[in-house]
Scaffold this motif. Structure first.
Motif, PDB file in Angstrom:
ATOM      1  N   VAL A 208       0.836  -1.206   0.000  1.00  0.00           N
ATOM      2  CA  VAL A 208       0.000   0.000   0.000  1.00  0.00           C
ATOM      3  C   VAL A 208       0.868   1.253   0.000  1.00  0.00           C
ATOM      4  N   ALA A 209       1.946   1.251   0.826  1.00  0.00           N
ATOM      5  CA  ALA A 209       2.802   2.437   0.931  1.00  0.00           C
ATOM      6  C   ALA A 209       3.509   2.744  -0.387  1.00  0.00           C
ATOM      7  N   LYS A 210       3.818   1.707  -1.185  1.00  0.00           N
ATOM      8  CA  LYS A 210       4.506   1.917  -2.465  1.00  0.00           C
ATOM      9  C   LYS A 210       3.648   2.709  -3.452  1.00  0.00           C
ATOM     10  N   GLN A 211       2.350   2.735  -3.249  1.00  0.00           N
ATOM     11  CA  GLN A 211       1.470   3.479  -4.159  1.00  0.00           C
ATOM     12  C   GLN A 211       1.573   4.990  -3.944  1.00  0.00           C
ATOM     13  N   ARG A 212       2.222   5.392  -2.826  1.00  0.00           N
ATOM     14  CA  ARG A 212       2.462   6.810  -2.521  1.00  0.00           C
ATOM     15  C   ARG A 212       1.172   7.632  -2.541  1.00  0.00           C
ATOM     16  N   SER A 213       0.148   7.104  -1.924  1.00  0.00           N
ATOM     17  CA  SER A 213      -1.142   7.803  -1.834  1.00  0.00           C
ATOM     18  C   SER A 213      -1.555   7.866  -0.371  1.00  0.00           C
ATOM     19  N   GLU A 215      -4.286   9.056   0.767  1.00  0.00           N
ATOM     20  CA  GLU A 215      -5.696   8.652   0.855  1.00  0.00           C
ATOM     21  C   GLU A 215      -5.821   7.133   0.935  1.00  0.00           C
ATOM     22  N   LEU A 216      -5.064   6.430   0.092  1.00  0.00           N
ATOM     23  CA  LEU A 216      -5.094   4.970   0.095  1.00  0.00           C
ATOM     24  C   LEU A 216      -4.540   4.412   1.408  1.00  0.00           C
ATOM     25  N   PHE A 217      -3.489   5.032   1.926  1.00  0.00           N
ATOM     26  CA  PHE A 217      -2.899   4.575   3.188  1.00  0.00           C
ATOM     27  C   PHE A 217      -3.903   4.707   4.324  1.00  0.00           C
ATOM     28  N   MET A 218      -4.644   5.834   4.343  1.00  0.00           N
ATOM     29  CA  MET A 218      -5.636   6.043   5.385  1.00  0.00           C
ATOM     30  C   MET A 218      -6.782   5.047   5.264  1.00  0.00           C
ATOM     31  N   ARG A 256       4.180   2.289  12.240  1.00  0.00           N
ATOM     32  CA  ARG A 256       3.439   2.520  13.478  1.00  0.00           C
ATOM     33  C   ARG A 256       3.151   4.003  13.723  1.00  0.00           C
ATOM     34  N   TYR A 257       4.180   4.846  13.605  1.00  0.00           N
ATOM     35  CA  TYR A 257       4.011   6.263  13.954  1.00  0.00           C
ATOM     36  C   TYR A 257       3.153   6.995  12.919  1.00  0.00           C
ATOM     37  N   GLN A 258       3.300   6.641  11.654  1.00  0.00           N
ATOM     38  CA  GLN A 258       2.465   7.238  10.627  1.00  0.00           C
ATOM     39  C   GLN A 258       1.001   6.857  10.844  1.00  0.00           C
TER      40      GLN A 258
END
Length: 656
Positions: A208-213, A215-218, A256-258
């Motif tokens: 998910v993080a590789k998509q650099r979004s 909104e998607l991460f949330m 975790r922190y993000q």
């Protein structure tokens, strides 16, 4: 739909107004939410007919709170504090629950009711206590460590209580079967999630993080949190338990922190709504009928719980002072008490009237907590005779270390900023003395030969022992506006002429700090952005001297004290011993020749001295005009060479 929207708007308006009032009164926002619910609920002004419309949404506040607790569940941290957590914390929860259960049995209630009450009243407010201790800079103090360790075990103890309470109301054999089945389910769920979940969580989040979004991460965070909570509910457990497990799984990843930052707005908003619904369920007529039960419960919750925790802390080897401070910090009910009481009542385990009494008692105990902590220092000194000796010994140690210091700098806080400042002061052969509240940091610095001691810089006695009256300057190196304002107030009363430099995170509180007497306020964000800009410009091919000129012009505009100092690279490279312009402060005491006169009446220019700044109580530092009339108590900041500064000071004070 219109009625629902009007109720929601009314609730939001009341919450905003009440939270603003609480913030202005230095009270936690939680109070505002509780008071809003109490006022607008069906048992008071009845502005909102029923709390059922918001109850289901508010339950997600507890889900996200449990999720963030799972994020904090770190095995390394738990191992380091195992004696406090599993020793003192477990003793507190078990002893409190047994005492309450025994009291309930004596009052004629069933043991199941006693167990539910004991579990609920054993809890303290993690959100409130951690926030108040942080604001008071006491998290690293002995009683702060005790409080955090006990709170951590309380949070862990919530998990089995969430499983037990829904099934305690069933008949004997059915209850045992349900408890056994629940235990089996939780073991299966834990094994499945902790084994399979750990293998899947990191690669899934990496994908998910590789998509650099963002909104998607949330969306992914919400999917994981609510998805695992849903799975545990399907297994007959609770949403809150699933959220806790989800937090534990994500805590093992580098995200975790993000995740914690992303989830905080949802948690705070929904948790606030949860406290509103708690307040709405408070029935004042029931309280009027059973006021004596509320008073009796409050007596146990505040004085009784304080005494119990104090005795347990003493049993685990704490000195009387820290033990009593630990009791004061945790002598209240907590947010999870509401969750456990609601579960017990919904399962038919507890009478509604008793539930109302308990809710009222917990709410009132939480309302009292900020005031108890505010006066805890005075109470400890009054009840613990040895605390005077301990404080005197600590202050004596600080005073002995600074007795021979003259013209030193008092550094408040010895973190990264404080240590960087100390290195520069050492290079300039300027003595300093640092105060810090982290005992491990103080121990390591002391072993390295640094002039650092354990002490709270926000206390007058500590500053005096650190040689404030003999110091040349005072620097607050940590970004805590509340603490900095206290230090500024004391420094202004004791040494109004002494410059105080304060660090802050951004520009939000600069005006407040300068009005309180800060000679200069350094904002982290500004300095970081200047360094970022300078490196960017250099990488883009802008000549070095032009980059330096840009940075200097920004600093001249931002820092009043620096105006006139940026004269070019040639002078910057001058390491000779010839006199160079420097800053010097002059306090106009009673009888000074300059009082009642304007600056232009003194020929300071003839002495090659310039007035760079003027500090006056309740005013921001400013650069005065030539016709500015001086008053007693004004502090003038002069720029010039040593000989001219000495002559200017004599002229302003004596007139010749």
């Amino acid at each position: 739909m219109t009625h629902l929207l009007s109720s929601l708007l009314l609730l939001l308006a009341a919450a905003v107004l009440m939270v603003v009032l609480c913030r202005s009164a230095k009270l936690p926002a939680m109070f505002g939410y509780l008071l809003v619910g109490m006022l607008v609920g069906p048992h008071a002004l009845a502005l909102i007919a029923s709390s059922d419309e918001a109850t289901h949404l508010a339950e997600f506040g507890v889900v996200f709170l449990m999720f963030t607790l799972g994020l904090e569940f770190n095995l390394a941290k738990l191992n380091a504090m195992r004696r406090i957590v599993f020793g003192l914390g477990a003793s507190q929860v078990v002893t409190t629950a047994l005492l309450v259960c025994g009291g309930a049995l004596l009052a004629g209630y069933d043991w199941k009711v006693g167990l539910a009450l004991g579990g609920a009243l054993a809890m303290s407010s993690t959100a409130m206590v951690s926030k108040l201790l942080t604001e008071r800079a006491e998290l690293n103090a002995p009683h702060g460590q005790n409080a955090i360790g006990i709170l951590l075990f309380q949070d862990l103890a919530v998990v089995p209580l969430l499983i037990m309470l829904p099934v305690l109301g069933r008949p004997g054999e059915e209850m045992l079967w349900a408890l056994g089945l629940a235990a089996l389910k939780i073991v299966c769920v834990l094994v499945l999630l902790l084994n399979l979940g750990q293998r899947l969580m990191r690669p899934w989040f990496n994908l998910v993080a590789k998509q650099r979004s963002s909104e998607l991460f949330m969306l992914n965070v919400l999917l994981v949190t609510l998805g695992i909570a849903w799975l545990t509910e399907l297994a007959g457990l609770s949403l809150a338990l699933g959220a806790f497990l989800a937090g534990m799984l994500i805590a093992e990843t580098e995200y975790r922190y993000q995740v914690e930052d992303d989830i905080r707005p949802f948690r705070d908003l929904l948790l606030g709504l949860f406290f509103v619904t708690v307040g709405m369920n408070l029935n004042f007529s029931t309280l009027a009928q059973h006021w004596w039960m509320v008073l009796l419960t409050l007596t146990f919750l505040v004085p009784g719980k304080v005494m119990l925790i104090t005795l347990l802390a003493r049993w685990f080897g704490n000195a009387p002072g820290p033990a009593l401070r630990t009791g004061f910090a945790l002598g209240q009910g907590g947010e999870f008490a509401f969750v456990l009481l609601a579960l017990a009542t919904a399962g038919g385990l507890m009478p509604v009237e008793l539930n109302q009494v308990m809710i009222a008692s917990v709410v009132l105990s939480m309302l009292a907590t900020p005031f108890v902590l505010q006066y805890s220092d005075k109470l400890v000194l009054r009840f613990v005779a040895s605390e005077w000796m301990s404080m005197a010994a600590s202050l004596h140690q600080i005073a002995v270390r600074t007795m021979e210091s003259q013209g030193h700098v008092v550094v408040c806080g010895y973190g990264r900023s404080g240590q960087s400042l100390a290195r520069l002061l050492n290079e300039e052969n300027i003595p300093f003395f640092a105060l810090d509240l982290d005992p491990e940091k103080v121990r390591e610095a002391g072993a390295a030969g640094e002039s650092v001691v354990f002490g709270d810089a926000a206390k007058r006695e500590v500053l005096m022992a650190a040689g404030l009256m003999r110091a040349r300057a005072l620097v607050v190196t940590y970004a805590d506006t509340h603490s900095a304002l206290k230090i500024l107030e004391m420094a202004h009363k004791l040494r109004p002429e002494m410059p105080v430099i304060v660090r802050t995170y951004d520009d939000t509180d600069i005006n407040t700090l300068k009005a309180a007497g800060a000679a200069e306020v350094v904002a982290e964000i500004l300095e970081g952005s200047l360094m970022l800009a300078s490196h960017t410009l250099m990488m883009l091919g802008v000549p070095l001297n032009r980059v330096l000129k840009r940075i200097r012009s920004v600093r001249e505009a931002r820092y009043q004290m620096f105006r006139g100092f940026f004269r070019g690279t040639v002078e910057d490279q001058d390491d000779s011993d010839r006199p160079l312009p420097r800053l010097h402060t002059v306090l106009l005491v009673s009888g000074s020749a300059a009082i009642g006169k304007s600056i232009e009446m003194f020929d300071l220019a003839g002495l090659h001295v310039e007035v760079k700044s003027l500090r006056r109580k309740s005013m921001r530092p400013m650069q005065p005009a030539a016709d500015f009339v001086l008053n007693e108590g004004d502090v003038l900041v002069l720029l010039g060479e040593p000989e001219g500064l000495a002559a200017a000071e004599m002229l302003l004070l004596q007139g010749n």
